[in-house]
Structure formats: structure tokens, C-alpha cells
Design a protein around this motif. Structure first.
Motif, PDB file in Angstrom:
ATOM      1  N   SER A  76     -42.391  -8.420 -36.931  1.00  0.00           N
ATOM      2  CA  SER A  76     -42.091  -9.662 -36.201  1.00  0.00           C
ATOM      3  C   SER A  76     -40.588  -9.842 -36.018  1.00  0.00           C
ATOM      4  CB  SER A  76     -42.714 -10.878 -36.896  1.00  0.00           C
ATOM      5  OG  SER A  76     -42.097 -11.140 -38.133  1.00  0.00           O
ATOM      6  N   MET A  77     -39.787  -9.384 -36.969  1.00  0.00           N
ATOM      7  CA  MET A  77     -38.335  -9.440 -36.809  1.00  0.00           C
ATOM      8  C   MET A  77     -37.883  -8.492 -35.702  1.00  0.00           C
ATOM      9  SD  MET A  77     -36.896 -11.670 -38.689  1.00  0.00           S
ATOM     10  CE  MET A  77     -37.209 -12.622 -40.149  1.00  0.00           C
ATOM     11  N   ILE A  78     -38.453  -7.309 -35.667  1.00  0.00           N
ATOM     12  CA  ILE A  78     -38.087  -6.349 -34.624  1.00  0.00           C
ATOM     13  C   ILE A  78     -38.525  -6.864 -33.258  1.00  0.00           C
ATOM     14  CG2 ILE A  78     -38.523  -4.017 -33.734  1.00  0.00           C
ATOM     15  CD1 ILE A  78     -36.461  -4.207 -36.067  1.00  0.00           C
ATOM     16  N   ASP A  79     -39.697  -7.483 -33.165  1.00  0.00           N
ATOM     17  CA  ASP A  79     -40.115  -8.090 -31.898  1.00  0.00           C
ATOM     18  C   ASP A  79     -39.102  -9.133 -31.445  1.00  0.00           C
ATOM     19  OD1 ASP A  79     -42.408  -6.543 -31.810  1.00  0.00           O
ATOM     20  OD2 ASP A  79     -43.732  -8.141 -32.546  1.00  0.00           O
ATOM     21  N   ARG A  80     -38.672  -9.978 -32.373  1.00  0.00           N
ATOM     22  CA  ARG A  80     -37.686 -11.018 -32.041  1.00  0.00           C
ATOM     23  C   ARG A  80     -36.354 -10.392 -31.641  1.00  0.00           C
ATOM     24  NH1 ARG A  80     -37.583 -15.900 -29.849  1.00  0.00           N
ATOM     25  NH2 ARG A  80     -35.618 -16.886 -30.357  1.00  0.00           N
ATOM     26  N   ALA A  81     -35.924  -9.364 -32.369  1.00  0.00           N
ATOM     27  CA  ALA A  81     -34.664  -8.689 -32.035  1.00  0.00           C
ATOM     28  C   ALA A  81     -34.734  -8.097 -30.627  1.00  0.00           C
ATOM     29  CB  ALA A  81     -34.366  -7.598 -33.062  1.00  0.00           C
ATOM     30  N   ARG A  82     -35.852  -7.517 -30.273  1.00  0.00           N
ATOM     31  CA  ARG A  82     -35.998  -6.948 -28.922  1.00  0.00           C
ATOM     32  C   ARG A  82     -35.952  -8.048 -27.861  1.00  0.00           C
ATOM     33  NH1 ARG A  82     -40.584  -2.754 -30.971  1.00  0.00           N
ATOM     34  NH2 ARG A  82     -39.134  -1.093 -31.601  1.00  0.00           N
ATOM     35  N   GLN A  83     -36.556  -9.179 -28.140  1.00  0.00           N
ATOM     36  CA  GLN A  83     -36.476 -10.309 -27.206  1.00  0.00           C
ATOM     37  C   GLN A  83     -35.035 -10.790 -27.074  1.00  0.00           C
ATOM     38  OE1 GLN A  83     -39.191 -13.336 -28.611  1.00  0.00           O
ATOM     39  NE2 GLN A  83     -40.916 -11.916 -28.596  1.00  0.00           N
TER      40      GLN A  83
END
Length: 192
Positions: A76-83
């Protein structure tokens, strides 16, 4: 209190953590970016942001003409970082564990991590892995509050490098509680 808040936000996804933690980390991230600028890395040098969280530091570093990779254990952190990094060309994010990095030896000119050491369940393995992926002449910089409380990490770094990590207190405002642990440049012959 802060640890409980951050753990709850972390457990509920990167968006909530990003909303609360990013404003608190802004001053620290600005300091890290300044430190990296003073280091004078060449254009397109390769930097690893270990335990990147929502990727704010990695994005800021990429804005200084560096090729930055952020890694975090939390999808979920990586998803947020990509966003957060939409439109930033020189930053990538991957899910991964700092104690078992998916990168070959000699991959990065600099490895940084901010306020994450206290989350690592296997700090000695993390030290070994983070040092392993450094290129010859690369450095490892770990920023955290009272890192002396983590002897497994500092002891492993000392065993690997032959010298204790240098400790630099950041020294102003709330940053006086933060210390940067850093290694000397990695020698060309070093193999982990």
C-alpha cells in the motif's frame, strides 16, 4: 503515542499514513536533500531510498537529476508512492524487504533511509544488504531518532566496514533528536 498513530495509519493504507506523516517528515526530507546536494553526485547517479513509505523523499531526490529507486515492504505504501510520483520520470518504486534486497551488488551510488530503522525486524541483515548494493565509493546514510538504540544494526555495519558508522546529530528544532549514521565511501575491493 506517535508510534501507535503511525502504526494505525500504516495498517490502514499508504494514503492515511501519507496524510499524517509527510508534513512531519518534510523538514527531515529537506535536510536529506540538502545533504545529498552537498555530496555532489553526478547527474543520473543511482540512489536507493530504503523503506520509502509514500515516496516523498525519493520524489524530491529525483527532482535533482538523480535516478532514484524507492523500496518498501508495504504494497500500500508503494501504491501511494507511485500515485505521488505521477509524471516524475527518474523515480521507480518496488515492493521489497531491506533485509533481502532484489538488486545485484554494486547497484547504487548512495543508499538513504529516513525514520525507518526502528521498524526493521532484521536490522543486522538490513545493514548487510544495504551495504552490499552500494557501488565502490558509495555511501550509506541512515537517519533515525536515537539510532544508538539499535546495536544490531550499528554492530553489523561496523563488522562489515571495519569502522563504526559516523554519527551526525542534525541539531536544530526537533531534528536535534535525529542522527545520521553514515559509512565512509565503500572501497572498490569490498565484497559482502
Amino acid at each position: 503515542m506517535w508510534k501507535l498513530l503511525s502504526q494505525r495509519a500504516f495498517n490502514h493504507g499508504g494514503k492515511i499514513y501519507d496524510r499524517f506523516a509527510s508534513p512531519l517528515a518534510r523538514e527531515l526530507h529537506e535536510r536529506v536533500v540538502d545533504d545529498v546536494a552537498r555530496l555532489g553526485l553526478p547527474s543520473e547517479a543511482s540512489v536507493l531510498d530504503a523503506s520509502t513509505g509514500p515516496g516523498r523523499l525519493a520524489i524530491a531526490l529525483a527532482g535533482h537529476d538523480l535516478a532514484v529507486t524507492g523500496i518498501d515492504l508495504s504494497p500500500s505504501m508503494i501504491d501511494r508512492a507511485r500515485q505521488n510520483s505521477a509524471g516524475v520520470r527518474s523515480v521507480t518504486f518496488e515492493v521489497g524487504d531491506v533485509a533481502a534486497l532484489p538488486f545485484p551488488e554494486d547497484s547504487f551510488d548512495l543508499v538513504v533511509s529516513t525514520a525507518a530503522l526502528h521498524h526493521w525486524s532484521r536490522p543486522a541483515l538490513a545493514a548487510r544488504e544495504l551495504y552490499r548494493v552500494l557501488r565502490p565509493s558509495g555511501q550509506l546514510w541512515i537517519y533515525d531518532a536515537r539510532p544508538g538504540r539499535y546495536p544490531a544494526f550499528t554492530g553489523a555495519l561496523e563488522a562489515i566496514t571495519g569502522t563504526p558508522p559516523e554519527r551526525t546529530v542534525l541539531g536544530r528544532g526537533w531534528l536535534r533528536y535525529v542522527v545520521r549514521l553514515s559509512t565512509r565511501p565503500k572501497p572498490a575491493q569490498a565484497r559482502i
